[in-house]
Design a protein around this motif. Structure first.
Motif, mmCIF file in Angstrom:
data_model
loop_
_atom_site.group_PDB
_atom_site.id
_atom_site.type_symbol
_atom_site.label_atom_id
_atom_site.label_comp_id
_atom_site.label_asym_id
_atom_site.label_seq_id
_atom_site.Cartn_x
_atom_site.Cartn_y
_atom_site.Cartn_z
ATOM 1 N N SER A 33 0.652 -1.142 0.317
ATOM 2 C CA SER A 33 0.166 0.002 0.157
ATOM 3 C C SER A 33 0.939 1.119 0.013
ATOM 4 C CB SER A 33 -1.069 0.028 1.198
ATOM 5 O OG SER A 33 -2.087 0.758 0.994
ATOM 6 N N ALA A 34 1.908 1.278 0.770
ATOM 7 C CA ALA A 34 2.738 2.444 0.805
ATOM 8 C C ALA A 34 3.554 2.403 -0.508
ATOM 9 C CB ALA A 34 3.858 2.201 2.091
ATOM 10 N N VAL A 35 3.913 1.409 -1.165
ATOM 11 C CA VAL A 35 4.577 1.444 -2.667
ATOM 12 C C VAL A 35 3.611 2.159 -3.512
ATOM 13 C CG1 VAL A 35 5.714 0.231 -4.421
ATOM 14 C CG2 VAL A 35 6.215 -0.394 -2.110
ATOM 15 N N TYR A 36 2.407 1.631 -3.555
ATOM 16 C CA TYR A 36 1.446 2.035 -4.548
ATOM 17 C C TYR A 36 1.237 3.711 -4.302
ATOM 18 C CZ TYR A 36 0.671 -2.270 -6.695
ATOM 19 O OH TYR A 36 0.864 -3.721 -7.137
ATOM 20 N N ASP A 37 1.302 4.175 -3.067
ATOM 21 C CA ASP A 37 0.942 5.467 -2.707
ATOM 22 C C ASP A 37 1.925 6.402 -3.195
ATOM 23 O OD1 ASP A 37 -1.470 4.858 -1.657
ATOM 24 O OD2 ASP A 37 -0.935 4.981 0.401
ATOM 25 N N SER A 38 3.329 5.840 -2.912
ATOM 26 C CA SER A 38 4.358 6.637 -3.352
ATOM 27 C C SER A 38 4.566 6.486 -4.956
ATOM 28 C CB SER A 38 5.852 6.005 -3.018
ATOM 29 O OG SER A 38 5.792 5.937 -1.451
ATOM 30 N N THR A 69 13.986 -4.524 -14.529
ATOM 31 C CA THR A 69 13.469 -5.104 -12.835
ATOM 32 C C THR A 69 14.218 -6.330 -12.671
ATOM 33 O OG1 THR A 69 11.474 -5.916 -13.856
ATOM 34 C CG2 THR A 69 11.096 -3.690 -13.291
ATOM 35 N N PRO A 70 14.333 -6.535 -11.232
ATOM 36 C CA PRO A 70 15.034 -7.640 -10.762
ATOM 37 C C PRO A 70 13.939 -8.669 -10.839
ATOM 38 C CG PRO A 70 14.486 -6.041 -8.753
ATOM 39 C CD PRO A 70 14.089 -5.385 -10.201
ATOM 40 N N ALA A 71 14.264 -9.963 -11.109
ATOM 41 C CA ALA A 71 13.488 -11.119 -11.245
ATOM 42 C C ALA A 71 13.293 -11.746 -9.855
ATOM 43 C CB ALA A 71 13.970 -12.193 -12.186
ATOM 44 N N THR A 72 14.028 -11.323 -8.810
ATOM 45 C CA THR A 72 13.896 -11.946 -7.565
ATOM 46 C C THR A 72 13.211 -11.240 -6.711
ATOM 47 O OG1 THR A 72 16.049 -11.061 -6.897
ATOM 48 C CG2 THR A 72 16.157 -13.241 -7.802
ATOM 49 N N LYS A 73 12.595 -9.870 -6.736
ATOM 50 C CA LYS A 73 11.882 -8.987 -6.107
ATOM 51 C C LYS A 73 10.577 -9.006 -6.387
ATOM 52 C CE LYS A 73 15.554 -6.948 -3.836
ATOM 53 N NZ LYS A 73 15.746 -6.188 -2.942
ATOM 54 N N PHE A 99 6.134 -3.500 -7.970
ATOM 55 C CA PHE A 99 4.876 -3.020 -7.860
ATOM 56 C C PHE A 99 4.930 -2.059 -9.044
ATOM 57 C CE2 PHE A 99 5.965 -4.409 -3.560
ATOM 58 C CZ PHE A 99 5.108 -4.800 -3.258
ATOM 59 N N VAL A 100 3.768 -2.005 -9.963
ATOM 60 C CA VAL A 100 3.776 -1.443 -11.122
ATOM 61 C C VAL A 100 2.423 -0.414 -11.028
ATOM 62 C CG1 VAL A 100 3.463 -1.513 -13.554
ATOM 63 C CG2 VAL A 100 4.704 -3.222 -12.316
ATOM 64 N N LYS A 101 2.762 0.712 -11.446
ATOM 65 C CA LYS A 101 1.606 1.867 -11.536
ATOM 66 C C LYS A 101 1.656 2.399 -13.001
ATOM 67 C CE LYS A 101 -1.333 3.820 -8.396
ATOM 68 N NZ LYS A 101 -2.751 2.968 -8.620
ATOM 69 N N SER A 102 0.617 2.862 -13.645
ATOM 70 C CA SER A 102 0.722 3.353 -14.968
ATOM 71 C C SER A 102 -0.016 4.653 -14.775
ATOM 72 C CB SER A 102 -0.130 2.711 -15.995
ATOM 73 O OG SER A 102 0.438 1.339 -16.197
ATOM 74 N N ALA A 103 0.470 5.652 -15.571
ATOM 75 C CA ALA A 103 0.006 7.079 -15.838
ATOM 76 C C ALA A 103 -0.185 7.296 -17.367
ATOM 77 C CB ALA A 103 0.587 8.128 -15.270
ATOM 78 N N PHE A 104 -1.390 7.895 -17.746
ATOM 79 C CA PHE A 104 -1.542 8.425 -19.192
ATOM 80 C C PHE A 104 -0.948 9.777 -19.169
ATOM 81 C CE2 PHE A 104 -4.434 10.444 -22.055
ATOM 82 C CZ PHE A 104 -4.314 9.509 -23.076
ATOM 83 N N ASN A 110 4.841 3.699 -17.427
ATOM 84 C CA ASN A 110 4.814 2.962 -16.381
ATOM 85 C C ASN A 110 6.080 3.040 -15.341
ATOM 86 O OD1 ASN A 110 2.449 1.557 -17.511
ATOM 87 N ND2 ASN A 110 3.498 -0.510 -17.635
ATOM 88 N N LEU A 111 5.564 2.982 -14.073
ATOM 89 C CA LEU A 111 6.378 2.949 -13.072
ATOM 90 C C LEU A 111 6.599 1.659 -12.268
ATOM 91 C CD1 LEU A 111 8.482 5.197 -11.624
ATOM 92 C CD2 LEU A 111 6.587 5.685 -10.089
ATOM 93 N N PHE A 112 8.021 1.216 -12.129
ATOM 94 C CA PHE A 112 8.068 -0.227 -11.585
ATOM 95 C C PHE A 112 8.878 -0.031 -10.253
ATOM 96 C CE2 PHE A 112 7.932 -0.382 -16.086
ATOM 97 C CZ PHE A 112 6.887 -1.747 -16.326
ATOM 98 N N CYS A 113 8.487 -0.260 -9.164
ATOM 99 C CA CYS A 113 9.214 -0.145 -7.989
ATOM 100 C C CYS A 113 9.436 -1.332 -7.040
ATOM 101 C CB CYS A 113 8.664 1.115 -7.030
ATOM 102 S SG CYS A 113 8.550 2.775 -7.770
ATOM 103 N N TRP A 114 10.493 -1.507 -6.147
ATOM 104 C CA TRP A 114 10.613 -2.720 -5.263
ATOM 105 C C TRP A 114 11.237 -2.253 -4.363
ATOM 106 C CZ3 TRP A 114 12.476 -1.968 -10.275
ATOM 107 C CH2 TRP A 114 14.000 -1.806 -10.316
ATOM 108 N N GLY A 115 11.424 -3.265 -2.932
ATOM 109 C CA GLY A 115 12.000 -2.505 -1.889
ATOM 110 C C GLY A 115 13.560 -2.973 -2.274
#
Length: 139
Positions: free
Chosen positions: A33-38, A107-111, A114-119, A133-138
């Motif tokens: 939830s925190a990742v998606y908010d960021s 993106t790393p295959a082992t983590k 989290f992906v979010k898109s913007a138009f 598209n924004l791809f984030c991981w810890g």
């Protein structure tokens, strides 16, 4: 009597395991939830910034998709995303056509990613829809 004691011991152990599993699931949900908010905040900032929108729209359709590590990725947009990324995350982006499948190779295959898109659709002079598209991981 020994049967009752054994049954009670098994029930206590099972109860402790259920409590531990529940707390781990809650931590995972809070993190995602925190990742998606960021991600939402970063993408929204790009969407609302006219100069960043113009930079994204100016990328030629012939060059799409553009990976984060490619030379053609909009540098000001990359700098904005990098500066807004929280310290506990690593993020990359990819710029694609609106109907393209947009999967990043950076993106790393082992983590858990989290992906979010913007138009990004237009600025005051040009209509050229893009998907960021924004791809984030810890870390």
């Amino acid at each position: 009597m020994k049967i009752v004691e054994a049954f009670t011991a098994i029930m206590l152990i099972a109860g402790v395991l259920i409590v531990i599993a529940g707390s781990l699931r809650q931590e995972t949900q809070n993190f995602s939830s925190a990742v998606y908010d960021s991600e939402y905040a970063m993408l929204r900032e790009v969407q609302l910034n006219n100069s960043l929108r113009t930079e994204i729209i100016s990328v030629s359709s012939a060059n799409l998709p553009v990976e984060w590590s490619d030379v053609g990725f909009p540098q000001n947009t990359k700098a904005k995303i990098t500066s807004r990324t929280p310290p506990h995350l690593e993020c990359v982006a990819k710029l694609c056509g609106i109907s393209d499948i947009c999967i990043s190779e950076d993106t790393p295959a082992t983590k858990d990613v989290f992906v979010k898109s913007a138009f990004i659709g237009a600025n005051s002079n040009n209509y050229a829809p893009r998907k960021l598209n924004l791809f984030c991981w810890g870390k």
